[in-house]
Design a protein around this motif. Structure first.
Motif, PDB file in Angstrom:
ATOM      1  N   GLN A 146       0.129 -58.583  28.788  1.00 51.15           N
ATOM      2  CA  GLN A 146      -0.372 -57.626  29.365  1.00 51.15           C
ATOM      3  C   GLN A 146      -0.220 -56.504  28.631  1.00 51.15           C
ATOM      4  N   SER A 171      -0.486 -58.530  23.278  1.00 52.75           N
ATOM      5  CA  SER A 171      -1.228 -57.909  25.001  1.00 52.75           C
ATOM      6  C   SER A 171      -2.399 -58.523  24.667  1.00 52.75           C
ATOM      7  N   ASP A 172      -2.763 -58.950  25.956  1.00 55.01           N
ATOM      8  CA  ASP A 172      -4.478 -59.517  26.242  1.00 55.01           C
ATOM      9  C   ASP A 172      -4.254 -60.553  25.251  1.00 55.01           C
TER      10      ASP A 172
END
Length: 429
Positions: A136, A141-142
């Protein structure tokens, strides 16, 4: 004798009937929560807590039998950085989930935990599945990092009731084909990971939870012990009509006709399990006519030898000490079986005829049940025979008794051998 045969036949018939129906529940639901710990890969400088509170898993399990089964479980959670105590780490927050199909082995039944506890158990599990690591924060991230997973673990159990068990679990999860570090700050490449595509991600989980057992049976496979199956009154009633004819005993010797190899035994004769008249000392005089059952002698002296009393004492002492004279008991009972009480009376007569000797009564039990319980049961059995000897007029100062617990010299998987273990023996001193 009739009662023993009746019990054996009914147990066999009920065992056959039990094969046609489930004796135990096979399904269970599992809910667990607790800690996790990512081991590797982590980007240099990034640290995780020793115990990170943040893992939950749910499972459904099916047992093929008391020892082996399989389960499908789903686990998810998140990792965070270690803070405080001088272990500062850059921030990260990574979610993960996994779905695994696993084989299960009930170590409690395989290793006979019931010999020391009926409430403590243990499962081993292992299998494979799929998962996702989803940072995250930081560079990746993601990023949805799809992995395959291998999982291995051990699950101690504490039985709370027939429907619920408290469980703990420690499992190792290996991720294969993982592309990013658990912190999301760096990429894993073939060059940085010795060729890359192996089980390059490692994490641990430690949880506490509950197992909920589903079904209508009294117990789940985790706790079912076949030897604990007892017949109900209805089951006994349904079986007894089919075996009454088998228990007819035309000559009244205690052995049913279908087992009796000597159909016209004289009244009062002692017989073996096949209905054949006993001649214990092999002198040609059957025991019911032999006044010296364990000493060979001519028929003219009613089977007794012509010898000094001292030799008689030595011979009888050997016969008793060598285990030819025993009192037997039913399962979990300290009441002597009727057909074997004559052995106690025989020893009482021997003591009366030989006032210079004493005897120790030794109680034994089979290997079913807890060891400490069997010690006490064997002592009660020895005490019951002690009481018979006292009632027969033998002075208490000449008799001692002791429970020796389980007789491990016999095959405990054999019902006949266990019957021989449930006894009281004698030692002449």
């Amino acid at each position: 004798m009739k009662k023993l045969i009746l019990s054996t036949l009914m147990a066999g018939a009920l065992a056959l009937g039990a094969n046609a129906q489930s004796e135990f529940d096979k399904w269970s639901l599992e809910v667990n929560g607790g800690f996790n710990k990512p081991m590797a890969p982590l980007t240099p400088g990034y640290l995780s807590p020793t115990l990170n509170l943040g893992h939950v898993d749910f499972g459904v399990r099916y047992m093929f039998n008391e020892k082996f089964g399989m389960k499908l479980d789903y686990g998810f959670g998140s990792f965070k950085q270690a803070d405080g105590n001088g272990s500062m780490s850059p921030d990260f927050d990574t979610k993960y989930n996994r779905l695994n199909l696993q084989g299960v082995a009930n170590i409690g039944r395989i290793m006979n935990f019931e010999s020391f506890s009926r409430s403590f158990g243990m499962l081993l599990h292992g299998g494979a599945g799929i998962g996702m690591v989803n940072p995250q924060m930081n560079t990746y991230s993601d990023f949805n990092d799809d992995v395959y997973t291998l999982i291995f673990g051990v699950t101690p159990q504490l039985k709370l009731s027939n429907n619920i068990a408290l469980v703990g679990d420690i499992s190792t999860v290996l991720n294969g084909r993982q592309d990013v570090a658990f912190d999301g700050a760096s990429l894993i490449t073939p060059a940085s990971n010795n060729g890359y595509y192996g089980t390059n991600g490692v994490m641990w989980t430690g949880t506490l939870g509950l197992n909920f057992y589903l079904g209508k049976s009294e117990e789940h496979a985790d706790w079912f012990i076949a030897a604990d199956k007892y017949a109900t009154k209805e089951e006994l009633a349904s079986q007894i009509n089919g075996i009454k004819d088998m228990l007819k005993d035309s000559d009244g010797d205690g052995v049913p006709d279908y087992l009796d190899k000597e159909a016209n035994t004289p009244s009062g004769a002692r017989v073996n399990s096949s209905g054949v008249t006993l001649d214990s000392d092999g002198d040609g005089t059957p025991d019911h006519m032999d006044k010296c059952v364990f000493m060979p002698g001519p028929a003219s002296t009613n089977g007794c030898p012509v010898e000094e009393v001292k030799e008689e004492v030595d011979y009888l002492k050997k016969a008793i000490n060598d285990g030819y004279v025993n009192v037997y008991y039913a399962f979990d009972s300290s009441k002597p079986l009727a057909y074997s009480i004559s052995a106690a009376n025989y020893v009482a007569n021997f003591l009366k005829r030989n006032p210079g000797v004493s005897v120790e009564v030794k109680g034994y039990a089979d290997e079913l049940g807890p060891e400490d319980y069997n010690i006490k049961l064997s002592e009660r059995r020895a005490k019951a025979v002690y009481d018979i000897l006292i009632a027969a007029g033998v002075d208490a100062s000449r008799i001692s008794y002791k429970g020796y617990g389980e007789d491990t010299s016999v095959d405990k998987s054999s019902a006949d051998a266990r019957q021989m273990a449930r006894r009281a023996s004698f030692e002449v001193k």
